[in-house]
Design a protein around this motif. Structure first.
Motif, PDB file in Angstrom:
ATOM      1  N   THR A   5     -16.575  47.527   2.389  1.00  0.00           N
ATOM      2  CA  THR A   5     -16.853  48.112   3.713  1.00  0.00           C
ATOM      3  C   THR A   5     -18.335  47.945   4.066  1.00  0.00           C
ATOM      4  OG1 THR A   5     -17.218  50.273   2.711  1.00  0.00           O
ATOM      5  CG2 THR A   5     -15.013  49.844   3.567  1.00  0.00           C
ATOM      6  N   ARG A   6     -18.609  48.058   5.358  1.00  0.00           N
ATOM      7  CA  ARG A   6     -19.984  47.873   5.834  1.00  0.00           C
ATOM      8  C   ARG A   6     -20.877  49.058   5.482  1.00  0.00           C
ATOM      9  NH1 ARG A   6     -20.477  45.907  11.938  1.00  0.00           N
ATOM     10  NH2 ARG A   6     -22.583  46.539  11.399  1.00  0.00           N
ATOM     11  N   PHE A   7     -22.159  48.769   5.348  1.00  0.00           N
ATOM     12  CA  PHE A   7     -23.139  49.840   5.141  1.00  0.00           C
ATOM     13  C   PHE A   7     -23.433  50.489   6.484  1.00  0.00           C
ATOM     14  CE2 PHE A   7     -27.552  51.278   5.357  1.00  0.00           C
ATOM     15  CZ  PHE A   7     -27.551  52.199   4.319  1.00  0.00           C
ATOM     16  N   ARG A   8     -23.500  51.815   6.514  1.00  0.00           N
ATOM     17  CA  ARG A   8     -23.778  52.549   7.759  1.00  0.00           C
ATOM     18  C   ARG A   8     -25.078  53.325   7.624  1.00  0.00           C
ATOM     19  NH1 ARG A   8     -20.483  49.917  10.980  1.00  0.00           N
ATOM     20  NH2 ARG A   8     -18.285  50.053  10.422  1.00  0.00           N
ATOM     21  N   THR A   9     -25.932  53.239   8.628  1.00  0.00           N
ATOM     22  CA  THR A   9     -27.162  54.049   8.621  1.00  0.00           C
ATOM     23  C   THR A   9     -26.791  55.496   8.948  1.00  0.00           C
ATOM     24  OG1 THR A   9     -27.554  53.749  10.970  1.00  0.00           O
ATOM     25  CG2 THR A   9     -28.517  52.084   9.490  1.00  0.00           C
ATOM     26  N   ALA A  10     -27.765  56.406   8.800  1.00  0.00           N
ATOM     27  CA  ALA A  10     -27.502  57.827   9.087  1.00  0.00           C
ATOM     28  C   ALA A  10     -27.068  58.009  10.541  1.00  0.00           C
ATOM     29  CB  ALA A  10     -28.755  58.644   8.797  1.00  0.00           C
ATOM     30  N   PHE A  11     -27.701  57.282  11.474  1.00  0.00           N
ATOM     31  CA  PHE A  11     -27.366  57.391  12.898  1.00  0.00           C
ATOM     32  C   PHE A  11     -25.931  56.922  13.148  1.00  0.00           C
ATOM     33  CE2 PHE A  11     -27.399  55.345  17.208  1.00  0.00           C
ATOM     34  CZ  PHE A  11     -27.513  56.511  17.946  1.00  0.00           C
ATOM     35  N   GLU A  12     -25.565  55.792  12.543  1.00  0.00           N
ATOM     36  CA  GLU A  12     -24.194  55.270  12.697  1.00  0.00           C
ATOM     37  C   GLU A  12     -23.187  56.244  12.091  1.00  0.00           C
ATOM     38  OE1 GLU A  12     -24.811  50.423  12.589  1.00  0.00           O
ATOM     39  OE2 GLU A  12     -24.708  51.493  10.713  1.00  0.00           O
ATOM     40  N   THR A  13     -23.570  56.844  10.972  1.00  0.00           N
ATOM     41  CA  THR A  13     -22.685  57.822  10.309  1.00  0.00           C
ATOM     42  C   THR A  13     -22.371  58.990  11.244  1.00  0.00           C
ATOM     43  OG1 THR A  13     -23.682  57.267   8.189  1.00  0.00           O
ATOM     44  CG2 THR A  13     -22.448  59.297   8.270  1.00  0.00           C
ATOM     45  N   ILE A  14     -23.407  59.506  11.928  1.00  0.00           N
ATOM     46  CA  ILE A  14     -23.212  60.636  12.851  1.00  0.00           C
ATOM     47  C   ILE A  14     -22.250  60.242  13.972  1.00  0.00           C
ATOM     48  CG2 ILE A  14     -24.369  62.130  14.553  1.00  0.00           C
ATOM     49  CD1 ILE A  14     -26.887  61.911  12.654  1.00  0.00           C
ATOM     50  N   LEU A  15     -22.451  59.036  14.532  1.00  0.00           N
ATOM     51  CA  LEU A  15     -21.571  58.575  15.619  1.00  0.00           C
ATOM     52  C   LEU A  15     -20.140  58.370  15.117  1.00  0.00           C
ATOM     53  CD1 LEU A  15     -23.772  56.026  17.624  1.00  0.00           C
ATOM     54  CD2 LEU A  15     -23.286  58.390  18.169  1.00  0.00           C
ATOM     55  N   LEU A  16     -19.994  57.832  13.910  1.00  0.00           N
ATOM     56  CA  LEU A  16     -18.650  57.608  13.366  1.00  0.00           C
ATOM     57  C   LEU A  16     -17.924  58.923  13.092  1.00  0.00           C
ATOM     58  CD1 LEU A  16     -19.287  54.634  10.940  1.00  0.00           C
ATOM     59  CD2 LEU A  16     -17.731  54.633  12.861  1.00  0.00           C
ATOM     60  N   LEU A  17     -18.643  59.906  12.572  1.00  0.00           N
ATOM     61  CA  LEU A  17     -18.037  61.224  12.339  1.00  0.00           C
ATOM     62  C   LEU A  17     -17.581  61.829  13.660  1.00  0.00           C
ATOM     63  CD1 LEU A  17     -20.516  62.771   9.734  1.00  0.00           C
ATOM     64  CD2 LEU A  17     -18.126  62.222   9.316  1.00  0.00           C
ATOM     65  N   THR A  18     -18.442  61.705  14.682  1.00  0.00           N
ATOM     66  CA  THR A  18     -18.107  62.223  16.019  1.00  0.00           C
ATOM     67  C   THR A  18     -16.861  61.530  16.556  1.00  0.00           C
ATOM     68  OG1 THR A  18     -20.483  62.490  16.387  1.00  0.00           O
ATOM     69  CG2 THR A  18     -19.068  62.703  18.313  1.00  0.00           C
ATOM     70  N   LYS A  19     -16.791  60.224  16.360  1.00  0.00           N
ATOM     71  CA  LYS A  19     -15.653  59.437  16.845  1.00  0.00           C
ATOM     72  C   LYS A  19     -14.355  59.881  16.169  1.00  0.00           C
ATOM     73  CE  LYS A  19     -13.903  55.806  19.071  1.00  0.00           C
ATOM     74  NZ  LYS A  19     -13.791  55.819  20.536  1.00  0.00           N
ATOM     75  N   GLU A  20     -14.414  60.110  14.848  1.00  0.00           N
ATOM     76  CA  GLU A  20     -13.213  60.541  14.115  1.00  0.00           C
ATOM     77  C   GLU A  20     -12.717  61.896  14.629  1.00  0.00           C
ATOM     78  OE1 GLU A  20     -11.309  58.880  12.221  1.00  0.00           O
ATOM     79  OE2 GLU A  20     -12.627  57.156  12.031  1.00  0.00           O
ATOM     80  N   LEU A  21     -13.659  62.821  14.860  1.00  0.00           N
ATOM     81  CA  LEU A  21     -13.287  64.152  15.369  1.00  0.00           C
ATOM     82  C   LEU A  21     -12.675  64.013  16.766  1.00  0.00           C
ATOM     83  CD1 LEU A  21     -16.409  66.275  14.332  1.00  0.00           C
ATOM     84  CD2 LEU A  21     -14.227  66.147  13.167  1.00  0.00           C
ATOM     85  N   GLU A  22     -13.292  63.176  17.579  1.00  0.00           N
ATOM     86  CA  GLU A  22     -12.846  62.989  18.972  1.00  0.00           C
ATOM     87  C   GLU A  22     -11.448  62.390  19.030  1.00  0.00           C
ATOM     88  OE1 GLU A  22     -15.523  61.328  22.318  1.00  0.00           O
ATOM     89  OE2 GLU A  22     -14.413  59.612  21.579  1.00  0.00           O
ATOM     90  N   LEU A  23     -11.187  61.398  18.171  1.00  0.00           N
ATOM     91  CA  LEU A  23      -9.877  60.741  18.181  1.00  0.00           C
ATOM     92  C   LEU A  23      -8.772  61.658  17.667  1.00  0.00           C
ATOM     93  CD1 LEU A  23     -10.846  57.169  16.945  1.00  0.00           C
ATOM     94  CD2 LEU A  23      -9.994  57.747  19.198  1.00  0.00           C
TER      95      LEU A  23
END
Length: 355
Positions: free
Chosen positions: A234-252
């Motif tokens: 899997t791809r490496f995610r920066t802290a900023f990307e991690t926050i957006l991805l967590l938000t996306k999972e909650l939103e979906l």
């Protein structure tokens, strides 16, 4: 998922009514009912261990006789369940909820006793399969990808002792801890199994994890300042990307989750280049729109989470832990005050309209 059970199917049946007495017009007693009763310090696992058959049948109503023309009602059957239970039919339709200690739900009604209307023959009790679905009730839910340090944080701020190891998926069951304050106030915190990309589609722990966030009052996102990579593939995610991805999972999974008050804990500040990474992350969080091009379009959430506070911490050295506890307390108190204010306004409005 370890010894933790958050889903249980039960067979429930109300008692059969008692026989009527045709010669004297006597009525049989009604069958007993099966009740689900919310109790503290109970778990679904204890129900399963104590009643491996998972069958609950209420008592039969007494027959009518010369001595007692009206038969006595059958004995009710009470099943003690934990708080935070949704009661579902076997087809998945929700029929009830138990959130506070002492709340009761009628799972199966007893049958009527024999009487003139039923030709003095008793009726059978209601029978069905019910599913108990547990959603943990906590003041704060810890949200983060695996290895962000949620378990370490929980053991730092409370008396909980989750198992902590040096590989990615350490938490395999939800843990509840309580933060104790000097004035004896307690705030419950739930550490929930690590999310992964695609959790909304039930990958990894998926819905088993996400459903527990629904009943927490607030969210505390825990993010590794040096970024996150689940595996070599899997791809490496920066802290900023991690926050957006967590938000996306909650939103979906459920958009309403983003309306909950949220705090952000930036963990592992004891690492060598943490300060530089934090400066960069702060810039990105101040103007998230300028950095969205770093992510693929399908990973960008429609709404971003508004954080009440951003606290840099280190669960290793203890840096920022006291500040984080103070922020959690402040946030919970503000929320309670707001709820009280709304309640007072509603009450006032009700008084005016009733006058």
């Amino acid at each position: 998922y370890g010894n933790f059970i958050d889903d249980l199917r039960l067979y429930v049946r109300g008692g059969t009514g008692g026989m009527g007495y045709p010669r004297l017009g006597g009525e049989g007693g009604r069958g007993g009912d099966v009740w689900l009763v919310a109790r503290e310090r109970t778990s679904l696992k204890s129900i399963k261990d104590r009643y491996p058959q998972k069958r609950f049948v209420a008592g039969t109503g007494a027959n009518s006789s010369v001595r007692a023309l009206k038969g006595e009602k059958g004995k009710d059957c009470e099943v003690h369940v934990p708080l935070g239970i949704s009661v579902l039919c076997d087809d998945g339709k929700q029929i009830g909820e138990l959130n506070a200690a002492g709340e009761r739900f009628l799972a199966a009604r007893g049958g009527l006793g024999g009487s003139l209307a039923t030709n003095f023959m008793p009726c059978k009790g209601q029978k069905r399969i019910v599913r108990l679905d547990l959603k943990l009730i906590a003041d704060v839910g810890l949200v983060g990808f695996p290895n962000a340090g949620k378990s370490s944080l929980l053991s730092r701020i409370s008396h909980a002792k989750p198992e902590i190891a040096s590989y990615a998926f350490t938490t395999i069951q939800p843990e509840l801890g309580k933060i104790m304050y000097a004035d004896y106030k307690q705030i419950s915190v739930a550490d929930l199994p690590g999310l992964i990309e695609g959790a909304h589609a039930n990958k990894g722990m998926g819905h088993k994890f996400l459903k527990h966030i629904e009943r927490t009052k607030q969210l505390l996102l825990v993010v590794d300042i040096s970024g996150f990579q689940l595996s070599v593939k899997t791809r490496f995610r920066t802290a900023f990307e991690t926050i957006l991805l967590l938000t996306k999972e909650l939103e979906l999974y459920k958009e309403e989750l983003l309306t909950k008050p949220a705090l952000l804990a930036i963990n592992k500040m004891d690492l060598p280049c943490a300060k530089d990474n934090l400066n960069e992350l702060t810039k990105q969080l101040q103007n998230p729109q300028d950095f969205l091009h770093l992510l693929q379009e399908e990973m960008i959430p429609a709404n971003t989470l508004e954080f009440k506070d951003i606290i840099p911490i280190s669960t290793c050295t203890g840096e920022g832990i006291e500040e984080l506890k103070a922020c959690i307390r402040k946030s919970i108190d503000e929320e309670a005050e707001q709820e009280n204010e709304e309640y007072r306004k509603k009450k006032l409005l009700f008084l005016h309209t009733s006058e």
